[in-house]
Design an enzyme around this catalytic site. Structure first.
Site, PDB file in Angstrom:
ATOM      1  N   HIS A   1      -3.769  -4.993   0.971  1.00 49.83           N
ATOM      2  CA  HIS A   1      -3.228  -5.084   2.208  1.00 49.83           C
ATOM      3  C   HIS A   1      -3.344  -6.691   2.425  1.00 49.83           C
ATOM      4  CE1 HIS A   1      -2.383  -1.233   4.176  1.00 49.83           C
ATOM      5  NE2 HIS A   1      -3.612  -0.894   3.182  1.00 49.83           N
TER       6      HIS A   1
ATOM      7  N   CYS B   1       1.055  -1.074  -0.053  1.00 52.57           N
ATOM      8  CA  CYS B   1      -0.131   0.025  -0.039  1.00 52.57           C
ATOM      9  C   CYS B   1       0.899   1.277   0.060  1.00 52.57           C
ATOM     10  CB  CYS B   1      -0.878  -0.130   1.167  1.00 52.57           C
ATOM     11  SG  CYS B   1      -2.363   1.203   0.994  1.00 52.57           S
TER      12      CYS B   1
ATOM     13  N   GLU C   1      -1.911  -8.473   4.652  1.00 53.23           N
ATOM     14  CA  GLU C   1      -1.872  -8.535   6.009  1.00 53.23           C
ATOM     15  C   GLU C   1      -3.346  -8.591   6.960  1.00 53.23           C
ATOM     16  OE1 GLU C   1      -1.236  -4.095   5.845  1.00 53.23           O
ATOM     17  OE2 GLU C   1      -1.183  -5.905   4.503  1.00 53.23           O
TER      18      GLU C   1
END
Length: 256
Positions: A203, A117, A205
């Site tokens: 993202h 990002c 994660e």
């Protein structure tokens, strides 16, 4: 130049933001979120040369709040630049320092670079690509990414579903990198150069709890109006391919 793979692989996570309260309570910082992703990905990858616990040596560096403290490139194999609420194109001291450090890593060392990002945009900026506010607006929660041939090869899937939370973007691919994918809202969804860099705009994660806290907070503070909130919140719980991207990151770090 080929990186000599150490056992363990030494990854420095450059934390560029502080999580919202619930996420911070669980993970302390975004470094903790990424450590979970990387160790879970190592377990899923199931490669004998990469033990999920002993095969990764992860250090965390809060470069937003402590911009004078960066890892010595001689002591690491890779950096991972996290996301952030801040603008990657801002002319502020700590962001300028991060760009300079990333430029140095890419041009003067064998250390590999992963960007996510904001981190993806910092890599783009370090490579002299245009970075700024996306005229097509926000991309948030789980969205589909159309993969290039290289993206399909690296991720092992035809399409990728990832959490997104951005209204900034890299406008064009820098010279010397390969395109990984695109979406209707964002042309540059990922960049790759063998044994050098790998980035994604999404993202991998994030999970639904992290994303729900962000979407709810941005609605409460007026960043998302009711229409945007209703659009994004319906996609928070959709299946996503974060673990696939995490495994791709590790395979990139293992490239000889």
């Amino acid at each position: 130049m080929n990186l000599k793979i150490h056992a363990p692989i030494r990854i420095a996570i450059l934390e560029c933001d502080t999580p919202l309260p619930k996420t911070k309570e669980r993970f302390q910082g975004y470094g903790g979120v990424f450590e979970l992703l990387l160790r879970s990905s190592a377990k899923a990858l199931n490669r004998p040369e990469l033990d999920p616990e002993k095969g990764l040596e992860i250090s965390k560096w809060q470069v937003e709040l402590d911009p004078d403290n960066y890892p010595d490139p001689e002591t690491i194999d890779a950096i991972l630049i996290t996301g952030s609420k801040h603008d990657s194109f801002a002319d502020t001291p700590w962001i300028n320092k991060l760009v300079e450090y990333t430029e140095k890593i890419l041009s003067q060392t064998q250390v590999r670079v992963i960007g996510v990002c904001f981190g993806h945009q910092i890599v783009g900026r370090a490579l002299k690509a245009g970075v700024g506010r996306n005229p097509d607006g926000w991309e948030a929660a789980v969205n589909n990414i159309d993969l290039s041939a290289k993206g399909k090869e690296l991720f092992g899937v035809e399409k990728l579903r990832l959490h997104q939370m951005h209204r900034d973007c890299v406008f064009h691919y820098p010279e010397g990198v390969e395109e990984l994918g695109s979406s209707p809202v964002c042309k540059v969804q990922g960049m790759y150069s063998p044994r050098r860099l790998m980035t994604v705009q999404g993202h991998p994660e994030f999970n639904q709890d992290i994303m729900k806290e962000i979407v709810n907070t941005r609605h409460a503070t007026g960043i998302f109006d009711d229409e945007a909130y209703n659009n994004h919140v319906t996609k928070v719980n959709l299946p996503h391919d974060g673990l696939i991207v995490g495994q791709a990151f590790l395979k990139f770090l293992l490239e000889q």
